[in-house]
Design an enzyme around this catalytic site. Structure first.
Site, PDB file in Angstrom:
ATOM      1  N   TYR A 142       0.818  -1.214   0.000  1.00 36.49           N
ATOM      2  CA  TYR A 142       0.000   0.000   0.000  1.00 36.49           C
ATOM      3  C   TYR A 142       0.853   1.266   0.000  1.00 36.49           C
ATOM      4  O   TYR A 142       0.396   2.326  -0.422  1.00 36.49           O
ATOM      5  CB  TYR A 142      -0.925   0.025   1.220  1.00 36.49           C
ATOM      6  N   LYS A 189       3.726 -15.690   2.930  1.00 35.71           N
ATOM      7  CA  LYS A 189       3.750 -16.479   1.690  1.00 35.71           C
ATOM      8  C   LYS A 189       5.217 -16.710   1.342  1.00 35.71           C
ATOM      9  O   LYS A 189       5.698 -16.370   0.267  1.00 35.71           O
ATOM     10  CB  LYS A 189       3.010 -15.729   0.577  1.00 35.71           C
ATOM     11  N   ASP A 221      -2.786 -18.441   2.267  1.00 34.83           N
ATOM     12  CA  ASP A 221      -3.907 -19.167   1.682  1.00 34.83           C
ATOM     13  C   ASP A 221      -4.406 -20.258   2.628  1.00 34.83           C
ATOM     14  O   ASP A 221      -5.612 -20.532   2.703  1.00 34.83           O
ATOM     15  CB  ASP A 221      -3.549 -19.744   0.314  1.00 34.83           C
ATOM     16  N   ASP A 245      -5.352  -7.044   5.547  1.00 31.66           N
ATOM     17  CA  ASP A 245      -6.554  -6.377   5.072  1.00 31.66           C
ATOM     18  C   ASP A 245      -7.596  -7.411   4.643  1.00 31.66           C
ATOM     19  O   ASP A 245      -8.780  -7.326   4.998  1.00 31.66           O
ATOM     20  CB  ASP A 245      -6.191  -5.467   3.897  1.00 31.66           C
ATOM     21  N   ASP A 249     -11.089  -9.008   7.136  1.00 30.60           N
ATOM     22  CA  ASP A 249     -12.463  -8.892   6.651  1.00 30.60           C
ATOM     23  C   ASP A 249     -13.133 -10.259   6.593  1.00 30.60           C
ATOM     24  O   ASP A 249     -14.323 -10.394   6.899  1.00 30.60           O
ATOM     25  CB  ASP A 249     -12.490  -8.229   5.277  1.00 30.60           C
TER      26      ASP A 249
END
Length: 351
Positions: A142, A189, A221, A245, A249
Site C-alpha cells: 500500500y 507467503k 492461503d 486487510d 475482513d
C-alpha cells in the site's frame, strides 16, 4: 480521568455511528466519573468537499494534541466510480496512519453467545473463537512505489518491508500472546515472496526472547481456509498489510455481522479506534446502520487507558442488547429491527 479525544466522523454512516459511540462513552464517563472533551475534525470525502484534502493539517494537529482518536469511516461512491480521480478519501486514511505512526492494526474476532446461529459458519466450528489479528499498517504494497508504464498498459505496485518494521509488529504480537493463550501465528507467503521470507526469518530469530510462546508459521492461503474451518484454533496472528486487510475482513463475518467488530490502530505515541466496516453509503441517513462496532471500539479506547471496568461495562451492555433483540436490521433476522439511534439510546440508558 480527563480525556481529550479527537472525533473523526468521516463519511457515509460514520457520523451516525460515531454519535452513538459518543452517547455511550458519555454515559460511561458519568457512571465512572470521568471527563471527556470531544474535538471534532474533518477527514475523508467530507474534508475534500470542505478544503480539498482528505486529511487536512488542521485535523492532524487535533489528532496529535489529543489522547486518542475515535474514527468513523471513509469513502464515497463518487470517488469509487471515478478511476481518474486524483484526490480520494482513502488517501486520507493512508496519510493519517503514516503521519500518526499507527503501524499496528489490532483486529479482534470473537463470538457472542446469543448470535452463534447467525454466523454463516456452523455453531460447532465457531464456538469459543477469540482471536486477534495484528496487521502491519504502514508498510508493504500500500505504501510502496506504484505507477504505470508502456503508455499505461502495464501497472506495478511494489511491496517493500524492512526488518525493523517486521520486528516492531512482531514484538506487539509476542507481548499480546503472553497476555492471552501464548500462541502466535506468523502469516506469510514465504514459499513465493521475498518479503515474506524476511518476515519469517525475523520472527524466527525473535522466538528465543519469548520462550513461553508457541509460534507457528502458515501460508496466507492456508490461513484463509482454516479461518472458515477452525477459527477457534487461533490466538494471535501477525501479518503484513495486504494479507491482513483481506484476512481480517474474512474473519469479521464469523460473529454474524461486520457491524459488530471493533478495531484499534496503535503506534508508539498515538492510538486510533474505529469499527472495521466501511462508510456504507447506501444506508446514509436512514437510521439503519449498526453502531455496535463503533461502540465496542470505544470500549477498546477506554481499555487502552487501563480503564478495564469501563470497557467491561460497554461489552456487558452490548451483550444485553443482543440477548434482548435490541438490534438493527442486519441482526433482526425477520424480527423487530431498531434504529441506529434507538440502539445507542438503549445502550446509554443501560449503562
Amino acid at each position: 480521568m480527563k480525556l481529550n479525544i479527537a472525533l473523526l466522523a468521516g463519511d457515509g454512516i460514520g457520523p451516525e455511528v460515531i454519535d452513538q459511540a459518543v452517547k455511550v462513552s458519555d454515559a460511561i464517563a458519568t457512571r465512572f466519573k470521568h471527563e471527556i472533551t470531544w474535538k471534532p475534525a474533518l477527514t475523508g470525502a467530507a474534508a475534500i468537499d470542505a478544503v480539498g484534502e482528505p486529511y487536512p493539517d488542521e485535523t492532524h494537529d487535533i489528532c496529535v494534541a489529543s489522547d486518542a482518536v475515535l474514527f468513523g469511516a471513509i469513502g464515497h461512491p463518487r470517488f469509487d466510480n471515478d478511476p481518474t480521480a486524483t484526490v480520494r478519501p482513502e488517501q486520507g486514511l493512508l496519510k493519517m496512519r503514516k503521519k500518526l505512526g499507527l503501524f499496528a492494526n489490532v483486529r479482534p474476532t470473537f463470538t457472542f453467545p446469543s448470535l452463534l446461529d447467525k454466523s454463516p459458519l456452523k455453531r460447532e466450528r465457531i464456538e469459543g473463537t477469540d482471536l486477534v489479528f495484528l496487521r502491519e499498517l504502514t508498510g508493504g504494497i500500500y505504501f510502496g512505489e506504484k505507477g504505470r508504464r508502456d503508455g499505461g498498459e502495464t501497472a506495478f505496485d511494489n511491496c517493500v518491508y524492512t526488518r525493523a518494521e517486521v520486528q516492531r509488529i512482531a514484538v506487539k504480537g509476542f507481548e499480546l500472546a503472553m497476555t492471552r493463550g501464548k500462541k502466535l501465528c506468523c502469516v506469510d507467503k514465504a514459499n513465493v515472496l521475498e518479503t515474506s521470507r524476511l518476515w519469517r526469518e525475523t520472527v524466527q530469530a525473535m522466538e528465543k526472547d519469548y520462550p513461553e510462546v508457541e509460534v507457528s508459521y502458515e501460508f496466507v492461503d492456508a490461513v484463509a481456509m482454516r479461518l472458515v474451518q477452525w477459527p477457534n484454533s487461533y490466538d494471535v496472528l501477525i501479518t503484513e498489510n495486504l494479507f491482513g486487510d483481506i484476512l481480517t475482513d474474512e474473519a469479521s463475518v464469523i460473529s454474524g455481522s461486520m457491524g459488530l467488530m471493533p478495531s484499534a490502530s496503535v503506534g508508539t505515541e498515538n492510538a486510533l479506534f474505529e469499527p472495521i466496516h466501511g462508510s456504507y453509503p447506501q444506508a446514509t441517513g436512514l437510521n439503519i446502520a449498526n453502531p455496535m462496532a463503533t461502540i465496542l471500539s470505544a470500549a477498546m479506547l477506554f481499555e487502552h487507558f487501563g480503564l478495564n471496568e469501563e470497557g467491561k461495562a460497554i461489552r456487558a451492555a452490548v451483550n444485553a442488547a443482543l440477548e434482548k433483540g435490541m438490534v438493527t436490521e442486519d441482526l433482526a433476522d425477520g424480527g423487530k429491527a431498531y434504529g441506529t439511534k434507538e440502539v445507542g439510546d438503549w445502550l446509554a440508558e443501560n449503562i
